[in-house]
Design a protein around this motif. Sequence first.
Motif, PDB file in Angstrom:
ATOM      1  N   ILE A 233      39.711 -17.357  32.764  1.00  0.00           N
ATOM      2  CA  ILE A 233      38.581 -16.549  33.214  1.00  0.00           C
ATOM      3  C   ILE A 233      37.403 -17.436  33.631  1.00  0.00           C
ATOM      4  N   PHE A 234      37.068 -18.412  32.792  1.00  0.00           N
ATOM      5  CA  PHE A 234      35.947 -19.291  33.130  1.00  0.00           C
ATOM      6  C   PHE A 234      36.267 -20.199  34.314  1.00  0.00           C
ATOM      7  N   GLY A 235      37.538 -20.594  34.466  1.00  0.00           N
ATOM      8  CA  GLY A 235      37.926 -21.370  35.640  1.00  0.00           C
ATOM      9  C   GLY A 235      37.732 -20.567  36.913  1.00  0.00           C
ATOM     10  N   LEU A 236      38.151 -19.312  36.884  1.00  0.00           N
ATOM     11  CA  LEU A 236      37.974 -18.416  38.032  1.00  0.00           C
ATOM     12  C   LEU A 236      36.484 -18.250  38.355  1.00  0.00           C
ATOM     13  N   LEU A 237      35.673 -18.026  37.332  1.00  0.00           N
ATOM     14  CA  LEU A 237      34.230 -17.874  37.534  1.00  0.00           C
ATOM     15  C   LEU A 237      33.598 -19.171  38.049  1.00  0.00           C
ATOM     16  N   GLY A 238      34.102 -20.308  37.544  1.00  0.00           N
ATOM     17  CA  GLY A 238      33.603 -21.596  38.015  1.00  0.00           C
ATOM     18  C   GLY A 238      33.881 -21.792  39.497  1.00  0.00           C
TER      19      GLY A 238
END
Length: 198
Positions: free
Chosen positions: A177-182
Amino acid sequence: MFIRNENFRSFIHHYPIVTTILVIHFALWVIISFLPSGEQVLVLGVGSNYDVHNGEYWRVLTPIFLHSSFGHMLFNSFSFILFGPALEKMLGKFTFLCTYLLSGIFANIGTYFVAPINYYHLGSSSAIFGLFGIYLYMVIYRKDLIDRMNAQIVISILVIGLVMTFFRANVNIYAHIFGLLGGLALAPIVLRNAKRFY
């Protein structure tokens, strides 16, 4: 955009950053799996919230290159072969490398803040989801960079990836999730001067 028809030598020539990262994936898997020092490499490189808390900050980077098994390494490497080359060409080598690494780092920092203190993790999918974030931004805001067929492929793969994230065991949901948001956060910056290349 996502169909690879280069031969081995041509792929290496056109996508040196993707190739180098793939070699690192494989080399580290071989070291961890077969060499006496492999266990130490894994212990020093695995993502560990407890150790990051105690000052071992390199652990927000090193998990991006480590995998728990041959299947894990192969699946992530295949995904990278599929989605990395187009962005390497579109962004340029240096920007692509920075985007990939920053997405993974952002994902692992997010994992540190959200996951339990005794949480351990590894795998390049954190950074690969950052690439998905770049493509998702294209689909929504930069339709000049991606045609409808490739946009449909991105959305389909992303949906499958998110479903697998929540329903498969031993997946670092936080990092995905945080990779996608990054990737989404970086996209307007790195795509500012990008042009469609295919």
